[in-house]
Design a protein around this motif. Structure first.
Motif, PDB file in Angstrom:
ATOM      1  N   ARG A  25      -4.414   1.804  -8.692  1.00 30.06           N
ATOM      2  CA  ARG A  25      -4.894   3.021  -8.066  1.00 30.06           C
ATOM      3  C   ARG A  25      -5.363   2.456  -6.941  1.00 30.06           C
ATOM      4  NH1 ARG A  25      -6.062   6.868 -13.662  1.00 30.06           N
ATOM      5  NH2 ARG A  25      -4.039   7.592 -13.856  1.00 30.06           N
ATOM      6  N   ALA A  26      -6.135   1.363  -6.906  1.00 29.76           N
ATOM      7  CA  ALA A  26      -7.191   0.394  -6.509  1.00 29.76           C
ATOM      8  C   ALA A  26      -6.310   0.279  -4.920  1.00 29.76           C
ATOM      9  CB  ALA A  26      -7.440  -0.465  -6.817  1.00 29.76           C
ATOM     10  N   GLN A  27      -4.840  -0.714  -4.605  1.00 24.27           N
ATOM     11  CA  GLN A  27      -4.636  -1.283  -3.701  1.00 24.27           C
ATOM     12  C   GLN A  27      -4.113   0.773  -3.106  1.00 24.27           C
ATOM     13  OE1 GLN A  27      -3.799  -3.406  -1.987  1.00 24.27           O
ATOM     14  NE2 GLN A  27      -4.505  -4.089  -3.784  1.00 24.27           N
ATOM     15  N   LEU A  28      -3.728   2.312  -4.379  1.00 23.42           N
ATOM     16  CA  LEU A  28      -2.902   2.658  -3.373  1.00 23.42           C
ATOM     17  C   LEU A  28      -4.125   4.335  -2.344  1.00 23.42           C
ATOM     18  CD1 LEU A  28      -0.864   4.422  -5.969  1.00 23.42           C
ATOM     19  CD2 LEU A  28      -0.765   4.266  -3.507  1.00 23.42           C
ATOM     20  N   ALA A  29      -5.767   3.514  -3.142  1.00 19.38           N
ATOM     21  CA  ALA A  29      -6.724   4.132  -2.909  1.00 19.38           C
ATOM     22  C   ALA A  29      -7.170   3.406  -1.617  1.00 19.38           C
ATOM     23  CB  ALA A  29      -7.686   3.444  -3.518  1.00 19.38           C
ATOM     24  N   VAL A  30      -7.032   2.068  -1.227  1.00 22.87           N
ATOM     25  CA  VAL A  30      -6.744   1.714   0.192  1.00 22.87           C
ATOM     26  C   VAL A  30      -6.550   2.192   1.208  1.00 22.87           C
ATOM     27  CG1 VAL A  30      -6.320  -0.144   1.959  1.00 22.87           C
ATOM     28  CG2 VAL A  30      -7.545  -0.498  -0.049  1.00 22.87           C
ATOM     29  N   GLU A  31      -5.272   3.745   1.260  1.00 20.96           N
ATOM     30  CA  GLU A  31      -4.400   3.928   1.866  1.00 20.96           C
ATOM     31  C   GLU A  31      -4.617   5.336   2.174  1.00 20.96           C
ATOM     32  OE1 GLU A  31      -2.413   2.852   3.999  1.00 20.96           O
ATOM     33  OE2 GLU A  31      -2.430   1.628   3.539  1.00 20.96           O
ATOM     34  N   GLU A  77       4.406  -1.730  -0.128  1.00 20.95           N
ATOM     35  CA  GLU A  77       4.192  -3.377   0.386  1.00 20.95           C
ATOM     36  C   GLU A  77       2.507  -3.386  -0.302  1.00 20.95           C
ATOM     37  OE1 GLU A  77       5.557  -5.562   1.551  1.00 20.95           O
ATOM     38  OE2 GLU A  77       7.017  -4.214   1.526  1.00 20.95           O
ATOM     39  N   ARG A  78       2.146  -2.273  -0.824  1.00 25.56           N
ATOM     40  CA  ARG A  78       0.435  -3.123  -1.449  1.00 25.56           C
ATOM     41  C   ARG A  78       0.534  -2.981  -3.283  1.00 25.56           C
ATOM     42  NH1 ARG A  78      -4.242  -2.929   0.467  1.00 25.56           N
ATOM     43  NH2 ARG A  78      -4.011  -2.119   3.195  1.00 25.56           N
ATOM     44  N   ASN A  79       1.630  -1.700  -3.537  1.00 22.97           N
ATOM     45  CA  ASN A  79       1.973  -2.133  -5.111  1.00 22.97           C
ATOM     46  C   ASN A  79       2.893  -2.760  -5.128  1.00 22.97           C
ATOM     47  OD1 ASN A  79       0.755   0.322  -5.388  1.00 22.97           O
ATOM     48  ND2 ASN A  79       2.662   1.848  -5.540  1.00 22.97           N
TER      49      ASN A  79
END
Length: 152
Positions: A32-38, A112-114
């Motif tokens: 969720r933290a990585q998705l939040a970057v997007e 890529e983040r995931n």
């Protein structure tokens, strides 16, 4: 990273609910933290993947039904779909959602983040141990009346 070693007896006495819950919170929190970057949520991610994976299949109703199995937050899927439409990441024609170039580009960035989270999570874990863990969890789920099959 090193972690402390314990005896077989100590580990066998551990509560699976506590450890599976801790793993869930860490893994999902990192994703969720990585998705939040997007500026995405997990439901955005699920939507983008499903729409890209089976173009021309998903109406709001069919996708909401499909994604509801993953929902643990009471998600307003129409709000997610509307947000992706407003961004220009999906279009809706004749009641069916389709990815746009911008949506596919965003999905690939999020992917890529995931993947970086998955790589970090698998550090020091033998692939055979991972497979055993998944099979043990599937069996436990099935033993308690849940669906132990892999998702479609």
């Amino acid at each position: 990273m090193t972690i402390r070693e314990y005896s077989h007896e100590e580990l066998a006495a551990q509560p699976i609910g506590a450890w599976s819950g801790a793993a869930y919170r860490q893994v999902v929190g990192a994703l969720r933290a990585q998705l939040a970057v997007e500026d995405l949520t997990q439901p955005h991610w699920w939507t983008l993947n499903h729409v890209a994976g089976e173009p021309g299949r998903w109406s709001r109703a069919t996708l909401t039904e499909r994604l509801s199995t993953y929902d643990d937050l009471g998600i307003d899927f129409d709000g997610v779909f509307d947000d992706l439409l407003a961004r220009g990441w999906i279009v809706e024609e004749s009641g069916v959602m389709t990815s746009t170039e911008a949506g596919e580009a965003g999905r690939l960035r999020a992917r890529e983040r995931n993947l970086s989270v998955h790589e970090q999570m698998h550090e020091g874990v033998d692939p055979a141990d991972f497979v055993t863990t998944i099979n043990v969890l599937r069996r436990m789920v099935a033993n308690l009346g849940g669906d132990g099959d892999l998702p479609d």
